[in-house]
Enzyme design. Structure first.
Site, mmCIF file in Angstrom:
data_model
loop_
_atom_site.group_PDB
_atom_site.id
_atom_site.type_symbol
_atom_site.label_atom_id
_atom_site.label_comp_id
_atom_site.label_asym_id
_atom_site.label_seq_id
_atom_site.Cartn_x
_atom_site.Cartn_y
_atom_site.Cartn_z
ATOM 1 N N ALA A 114 44.758 30.822 39.172
ATOM 2 C CA ALA A 114 44.688 30.757 37.710
ATOM 3 C C ALA A 114 43.558 31.641 37.186
ATOM 4 C CB ALA A 114 44.497 29.313 37.254
ATOM 5 N N TYR A 115 42.419 31.585 37.851
ATOM 6 C CA TYR A 115 41.281 32.416 37.452
ATOM 7 C C TYR A 115 41.662 33.893 37.532
ATOM 8 C CZ TYR A 115 36.625 34.535 37.495
ATOM 9 O OH TYR A 115 35.520 35.315 37.215
ATOM 10 N N GLY A 116 42.245 34.302 38.656
ATOM 11 C CA GLY A 116 42.637 35.699 38.821
ATOM 12 C C GLY A 116 43.626 36.156 37.765
ATOM 13 N N THR B 209 43.912 34.996 34.706
ATOM 14 C CA THR B 209 43.224 35.162 33.416
ATOM 15 C C THR B 209 42.388 36.431 33.401
ATOM 16 O OG1 THR B 209 41.317 33.816 34.121
ATOM 17 C CG2 THR B 209 43.135 32.669 33.023
#
Length: 340
Positions: free
Chosen positions: A224-226, A228
């Site tokens: 999810a971080y990647g 975003t």
């Protein structure tokens, strides 16, 4: 947080380092009863709303901007720790005026007190949750009250919810924390920063910080971080295109890439052998990264340039060179040990 994967090789050329001192804005940063930190965030925009950017005002959008001279007024989101805090200190060392913010009133007050002891009243602080539009509007109002205008706005606030696990095991709360902070929060901040700077005679520069995944490489255990951070680059390009379409000549949006920085966020995920290997070789302390980034950032308004820029601390060439040097040194060291 930065990626443990190798960055793509780019043609980036380091910008010249220009550090210039000068006067500073002497406006008091004390808010409400002498407190150093604004603890509540009422929307103060009703009496003085920022005019929304309109393409149908060509006479304004095409106006010539005033020269942007140092010292610069700098706003950094998520700036009470990690690379955000290091950037704030480096700008202050260069003689600029800095506005820090964070979700935590306690952290803002503590950091603000320490910075003022070292640099005097050239730094202000307030509480802001970038996920809330009213908070960011209040941040803009606070900037108007204390500094008058902002030359450099750095969107550093980001989150991985300190969670490293497959997406299938990620909770709803963690997903919402990551996406609303890194994507929604960034969009809100860019919107408010553009509207603020569009009305400033000096204009302004916005810098969006990328992270692991921004180059399109996979980010297992923090997908999810990647995702975003991949969207950061797209958003920046889209905003650059919008500003060009409407012939806005006094505002520009840039990308900023700190590379791998030894922050709590990065180190909390260093549990695999591969991650530890790359961190040992490529990661740098926040202070080292900030010194390079700030000098590069300041060179842009210093040259009066309004061209889009992607400032990278860790280029592909630099990464491969460090890995090769480390492996070669390790091999020689092992041979020496065997020979002994």
């Amino acid at each position: 947080m930065a990626s443990v994967a190798l960055p793509a090789i780019s043609s980036y050329t380091a910008l010249p380092r220009i550090l210039v001192g000068g006067r500073f804005n002497s406006t008091s940063g004390l808010v409400g009863g002498g407190s150093l930190v604004r603890r509540s965030l009422p929307c103060l925009c009703s009496a003085r709303k920022l005019r929304t950017f309109r393409a149908e005002t060509p006479d304004v959008s095409k106006r010539e901007r005033e020269p942007m001279l140092p010292p610069y007024n700098v706003l950094i989101t998520g700036s009470t720790k990690g690379i955000g805090y290091a950037l704030a200190r480096e700008f202050l060392k260069a003689g600029d005026n800095v506005l820090i913010c964070s979700r935590s009133a306690e952290r803002v007050e503590s950091v603000l007190r320490d910075l003022r002891k070292e640099f005097g009243e050239r730094v202000w602080g307030t509480v802001c949750d970038v996920r809330e539009g009213k908070d960011v509007k209040a941040l803009v109002s606070f900037a108007h009250e204390t500094l008058g205008y902002i030359d450099i706005w750095i969107n550093n606030a980001g989150s991985n919810a300190y969670s490293y696990k497959p997406l299938a095991e990620t909770s709803d709360d963690d997903l919402m924390e990551v996406v609303t902070t890194n994507t929604l929060g960034l969009m809100i901040c860019c919107r408010e920063a553009i509207n603020m700077m569009f009305d400033q005679p000096r204009g302004g520069h916005i810098f969006n910080i990328d992270g692991a995944g921004s180059d399109g490489r996979p980010t297992p255990r923090f997908a999810a971080y990647g995702a975003t951070k991949r969207s950061v680059v797209h958003l920046t390009k889209s905003l650059q295109a919008e500003l060009q379409m409407h012939e806005v000549k006094n505002v520009m949006v840039h990308n900023l890439s700190p590379g791998m920085v030894t922050t709590d966020l990065l180190m909390s995920g260093a549990i695999t052998k591969q991650a530890k290997f790359f961190i040992n070789i490529l990661a740098e302390p926040p202070e080292v990264v900030a010194e390079y980034l700030v000098s590069s950032i300041r060179s842009i308004p210093g040259s009066q340039s309004m061209k889009p820029t992607y400032i990278r601390f860790l280029t592909g060439f630099k990464a491969y060179s460090q890995i090769f040097s480390r492996l070669a040194f390790g091999a020689r060291r092992n041979r020496y040990l065997i020979e002994d």
